[in-house]
Write a protein that holds these residues in place. Structure first.
Motif, PDB file in Angstrom:
ATOM      1  N   THR A  82       0.815  -1.223   0.000  1.00  0.00           N
ATOM      2  CA  THR A  82       0.000   0.000   0.000  1.00  0.00           C
ATOM      3  C   THR A  82       0.842   1.264   0.000  1.00  0.00           C
ATOM      4  N   THR A  83       2.151   1.153  -0.305  1.00  0.00           N
ATOM      5  CA  THR A  83       3.006   2.344  -0.276  1.00  0.00           C
ATOM      6  C   THR A  83       3.661   2.670  -1.612  1.00  0.00           C
ATOM      7  N   VAL A  84       3.903   1.674  -2.458  1.00  0.00           N
ATOM      8  CA  VAL A  84       4.599   1.923  -3.728  1.00  0.00           C
ATOM      9  C   VAL A  84       3.696   2.706  -4.679  1.00  0.00           C
ATOM     10  N   THR A  85       4.133   3.903  -5.027  1.00  0.00           N
ATOM     11  CA  THR A  85       3.377   4.745  -5.958  1.00  0.00           C
ATOM     12  C   THR A  85       4.014   4.797  -7.345  1.00  0.00           C
ATOM     13  N   GLU A  86       5.297   4.410  -7.428  1.00  0.00           N
ATOM     14  CA  GLU A  86       5.996   4.433  -8.722  1.00  0.00           C
ATOM     15  C   GLU A  86       6.839   3.172  -8.881  1.00  0.00           C
ATOM     16  N   MET A  87       6.694   2.500 -10.030  1.00  0.00           N
ATOM     17  CA  MET A  87       7.539   1.362 -10.364  1.00  0.00           C
ATOM     18  C   MET A  87       7.950   1.486 -11.825  1.00  0.00           C
ATOM     19  N   TYR A  88       9.240   1.305 -12.076  1.00  0.00           N
ATOM     20  CA  TYR A  88       9.753   1.452 -13.439  1.00  0.00           C
ATOM     21  C   TYR A  88      10.406   0.148 -13.888  1.00  0.00           C
ATOM     22  N   LEU A  89       9.892  -0.390 -15.001  1.00  0.00           N
ATOM     23  CA  LEU A  89      10.389  -1.632 -15.576  1.00  0.00           C
ATOM     24  C   LEU A  89      10.678  -1.425 -17.056  1.00  0.00           C
ATOM     25  N   ASN A  90      11.257  -0.292 -17.400  1.00  0.00           N
ATOM     26  CA  ASN A  90      11.597   0.004 -18.786  1.00  0.00           C
ATOM     27  C   ASN A  90      12.740  -0.910 -19.250  1.00  0.00           C
ATOM     28  N   GLU A  91      12.613  -1.413 -20.465  1.00  0.00           N
ATOM     29  CA  GLU A  91      13.650  -2.268 -21.063  1.00  0.00           C
ATOM     30  C   GLU A  91      13.993  -3.456 -20.159  1.00  0.00           C
ATOM     31  N   CYS A  92      12.970  -4.210 -19.793  1.00  0.00           N
ATOM     32  CA  CYS A  92      13.156  -5.366 -18.906  1.00  0.00           C
ATOM     33  C   CYS A  92      12.749  -6.687 -19.568  1.00  0.00           C
ATOM     34  N   ASN A  93      12.694  -6.704 -20.893  1.00  0.00           N
ATOM     35  CA  ASN A  93      12.341  -7.929 -21.639  1.00  0.00           C
ATOM     36  C   ASN A  93      10.936  -8.429 -21.285  1.00  0.00           C
ATOM     37  N   LEU A  94      10.000  -7.499 -21.139  1.00  0.00           N
ATOM     38  CA  LEU A  94       8.633  -7.883 -20.800  1.00  0.00           C
ATOM     39  C   LEU A  94       7.805  -8.086 -22.061  1.00  0.00           C
ATOM     40  N   ASP A  95       6.675  -8.790 -21.906  1.00  0.00           N
ATOM     41  CA  ASP A  95       5.764  -8.990 -23.027  1.00  0.00           C
ATOM     42  C   ASP A  95       4.357  -8.535 -22.634  1.00  0.00           C
ATOM     43  N   THR A  96       3.415  -8.695 -23.545  1.00  0.00           N
ATOM     44  CA  THR A  96       2.049  -8.224 -23.304  1.00  0.00           C
ATOM     45  C   THR A  96       1.398  -8.950 -22.131  1.00  0.00           C
ATOM     46  N   LEU A  97       1.741 -10.214 -21.907  1.00  0.00           N
ATOM     47  CA  LEU A  97       1.163 -10.953 -20.787  1.00  0.00           C
ATOM     48  C   LEU A  97       1.505 -10.278 -19.459  1.00  0.00           C
ATOM     49  N   ALA A  98       2.744  -9.817 -19.323  1.00  0.00           N
ATOM     50  CA  ALA A  98       3.137  -9.105 -18.101  1.00  0.00           C
ATOM     51  C   ALA A  98       2.323  -7.824 -17.955  1.00  0.00           C
ATOM     52  N   ALA A  99       2.101  -7.129 -19.079  1.00  0.00           N
ATOM     53  CA  ALA A  99       1.313  -5.896 -19.042  1.00  0.00           C
ATOM     54  C   ALA A  99      -0.127  -6.178 -18.635  1.00  0.00           C
ATOM     55  N   VAL A 100      -0.665  -7.305 -19.075  1.00  0.00           N
ATOM     56  CA  VAL A 100      -2.036  -7.689 -18.701  1.00  0.00           C
ATOM     57  C   VAL A 100      -2.145  -7.824 -17.183  1.00  0.00           C
ATOM     58  N   LYS A 101      -1.128  -8.413 -16.560  1.00  0.00           N
ATOM     59  CA  LYS A 101      -1.141  -8.582 -15.108  1.00  0.00           C
ATOM     60  C   LYS A 101      -1.158  -7.229 -14.397  1.00  0.00           C
ATOM     61  N   PHE A 102      -0.410  -6.263 -14.922  1.00  0.00           N
ATOM     62  CA  PHE A 102      -0.420  -4.929 -14.311  1.00  0.00           C
ATOM     63  C   PHE A 102      -1.753  -4.237 -14.560  1.00  0.00           C
ATOM     64  N   ALA A 103      -2.368  -4.471 -15.728  1.00  0.00           N
ATOM     65  CA  ALA A 103      -3.694  -3.905 -15.996  1.00  0.00           C
ATOM     66  C   ALA A 103      -4.722  -4.469 -15.015  1.00  0.00           C
ATOM     67  N   ASP A 104      -4.634  -5.776 -14.774  1.00  0.00           N
ATOM     68  CA  ASP A 104      -5.531  -6.392 -13.792  1.00  0.00           C
ATOM     69  C   ASP A 104      -5.302  -5.798 -12.409  1.00  0.00           C
ATOM     70  N   LEU A 105      -4.030  -5.577 -12.064  1.00  0.00           N
ATOM     71  CA  LEU A 105      -3.683  -4.996 -10.766  1.00  0.00           C
ATOM     72  C   LEU A 105      -4.334  -3.631 -10.585  1.00  0.00           C
ATOM     73  N   LEU A 106      -4.289  -2.817 -11.627  1.00  0.00           N
ATOM     74  CA  LEU A 106      -4.799  -1.447 -11.533  1.00  0.00           C
ATOM     75  C   LEU A 106      -6.314  -1.382 -11.385  1.00  0.00           C
ATOM     76  N   GLU A 107      -6.993  -2.501 -11.603  1.00  0.00           N
ATOM     77  CA  GLU A 107      -8.438  -2.529 -11.383  1.00  0.00           C
ATOM     78  C   GLU A 107      -8.761  -2.435  -9.897  1.00  0.00           C
ATOM     79  N   THR A 108      -7.817  -2.852  -9.034  1.00  0.00           N
ATOM     80  CA  THR A 108      -8.073  -2.844  -7.592  1.00  0.00           C
ATOM     81  C   THR A 108      -7.053  -2.030  -6.812  1.00  0.00           C
ATOM     82  N   ASN A 109      -5.845  -1.827  -7.356  1.00  0.00           N
ATOM     83  CA  ASN A 109      -4.801  -1.074  -6.654  1.00  0.00           C
ATOM     84  C   ASN A 109      -4.959   0.408  -6.954  1.00  0.00           C
ATOM     85  N   MET A 110      -5.233   1.197  -5.910  1.00  0.00           N
ATOM     86  CA  MET A 110      -5.414   2.632  -6.086  1.00  0.00           C
ATOM     87  C   MET A 110      -4.180   3.408  -5.632  1.00  0.00           C
TER      88      MET A 110
END
Length: 388
Positions: A168-196
């Motif tokens: 409940t404290t992290v307001t900024e996370m940076y994962l630029n150029e970390c070899n991620l794919d769309t599946l990882a982005a989907v997980k963060f999109a799901d997270l943002l549905e409940t993480n304010m």
């Protein structure tokens, strides 16, 4: 303060020796120490660690680009466990690897003052991501974590996203150029549905579909508006006056304890609407008022879709709903403020919301009626929310 024996490496540049001497002498005016790219020796790193372990004034320490390696990271981690002043630590481009990051993760579980940690370009993989994810579930102070330019990969990113479900404290996370794919982005999109809490998420330079990136940006904007609306509602509630113990509705919802001896825990609003039925979507007005879109019927409404356990609705103010717990206890939901209460609303205290957005004003509809699931899948492209 504690007495330290200074033994600065003679190989260190003169200005570095100066800075280290001030740190060692516990100079109370030394609040920021920038030693980036100073070619620090292991002796220097040990001296820094020994000093910051008990230092109470240094707040910002930059040790980036010094190639301190695993051994240096372990030494700094040991000091971080005992430090109670540092708020910013930069260890970028130091070749600390997964083992060095794991040592720092262990320190994070015991440190409660560090707010920003930079570990850019350290060769961190999925093991480091896993250890940091575990630490984030326990840490209560870190607000920014920058892991850019590390081969964390999709699996590592998914674990980090999972850790933010309880953090409940992290307001900024940076994962630029970390070899991620769309599946990882989907997980963060799901997270943002409940993480304010999360306000900024860096995903540039990864193999992620642009539509998904746009959808995440829009979720961040939506959550920002929701936070602003909640803050405004809390501010207005605080201004309300208490009249012979008969609190206005806004104050009731903000101050009534979630538990009572007779009833126990009132259901939390967020837990009731973590997921929506197929074809439904949450959105917000320009004023930050949350409303719901039903793509199945092409309509909008202030209230979420019907849920199991909802009682027969009475004459309640707009945006209110009566619910029933599994134990048969009646409670009330205020969809305008996204809160719950055991107490019913007072009609005279109800504040009408802003005009409800019209579905056809939000979406440009095709001639043929598309399937609801298709609309939701493509909603990032169609939903009109201003860019940041």
């Amino acid at each position: 303060g504690s007495l330290h024996v200074c033994s600065v490496s003679s190989a260190s540049p003169a200005n570095t020796m100066d800075d280290l001497s001030r740190l060692c002498a516990e100079d109370p005016t030394l609040e920021t120490l920038n030693l980036a790219g100073k070619k620090l020796s292991q002796t220097d790193v040990k001296l820094i660690a020994r000093a910051i372990a008990s230092n109470t004034t240094l707040e910002v320490l930059d040790l980036s680009e010094n190639n301190i390696g695993l051994k240096g990271a372990v030494i700094i981690a040991g000091a971080l466990e005992r430090n109670s002043a540092l708020t910013v630590l930069d260890l970028s481009f130091n070749g600390i690897g997964d083992s060095g990051a794991s040592a720092l993760a262990g320190a994070l579980m015991r440190n409660d003052t560090l707010e920003m940690l930079f570990l850019v370009g350290n060769g961190l993989g999925v093991v480091a991501a896993r250890e940091l994810a575990v630490a984030l579930q326990r840490n209560t102070s870190l607000e920014l974590l920058n892991l850019s330019k590390n081969p964390i990969g999709p699996a590592g990113a998914i674990m980090l996203a999972g850790s933010l479900q309880s953090n409940t404290t992290v307001t900024e996370m940076y994962l630029n150029e970390c070899n991620l794919d769309t599946l990882a982005a989907v997980k963060f999109a799901d997270l943002l549905e409940t993480n304010m809490t999360l306000e900024k998420l860096g995903l540039a330079g990864n193999a992620i579909d642009e539509l998904k990136l746009k959808g995440i940006r829009e979720l961040l904007v939506l959550n920002e508006r929701t936070r602003a609306a909640e803050a405004l509602a809390a501010e207005e509630a605080a201004k309300q006056t208490v009249d012979d113990g008969n609190l206005p509705v806004a104050v009731q919802l903000a101050t009534i304890s979630a538990t009572t001896p007779e009833r126990g825990q009132c259901p939390e609003y967020a837990s009731l609407f973590r997921t929506l039925p197929p074809g439904w979507q949450r959105a917000a007005t320009e004023e930050g008022m949350v409303y719901y879109i039903d793509h199945n019927t092409r309509r909008t409404c202030w209230s979420p879709p019907p849920r199991p356990g909802v009682g027969q609705q009475e004459s309640l103010p707009l945006g209110w709903e009566k619910g029933i717990t599994p134990n048969g206890e009646v409670y009330f939901l205020n969809h305008n403020t996204q809160q719950t209460s055991w107490l019913p609303p007072r009609i005279e205290d109800a504040v009408p919301p802003t005009p409800l957005p019209i579905y056809t004003d939000i979406f440009e509809l095709p001639d043929e009626h598309p399937e609801a699931d298709d609309i939701v899948e493509d909603v990032a492209r169609k939903l009109v929310i201003p860019e940041e």
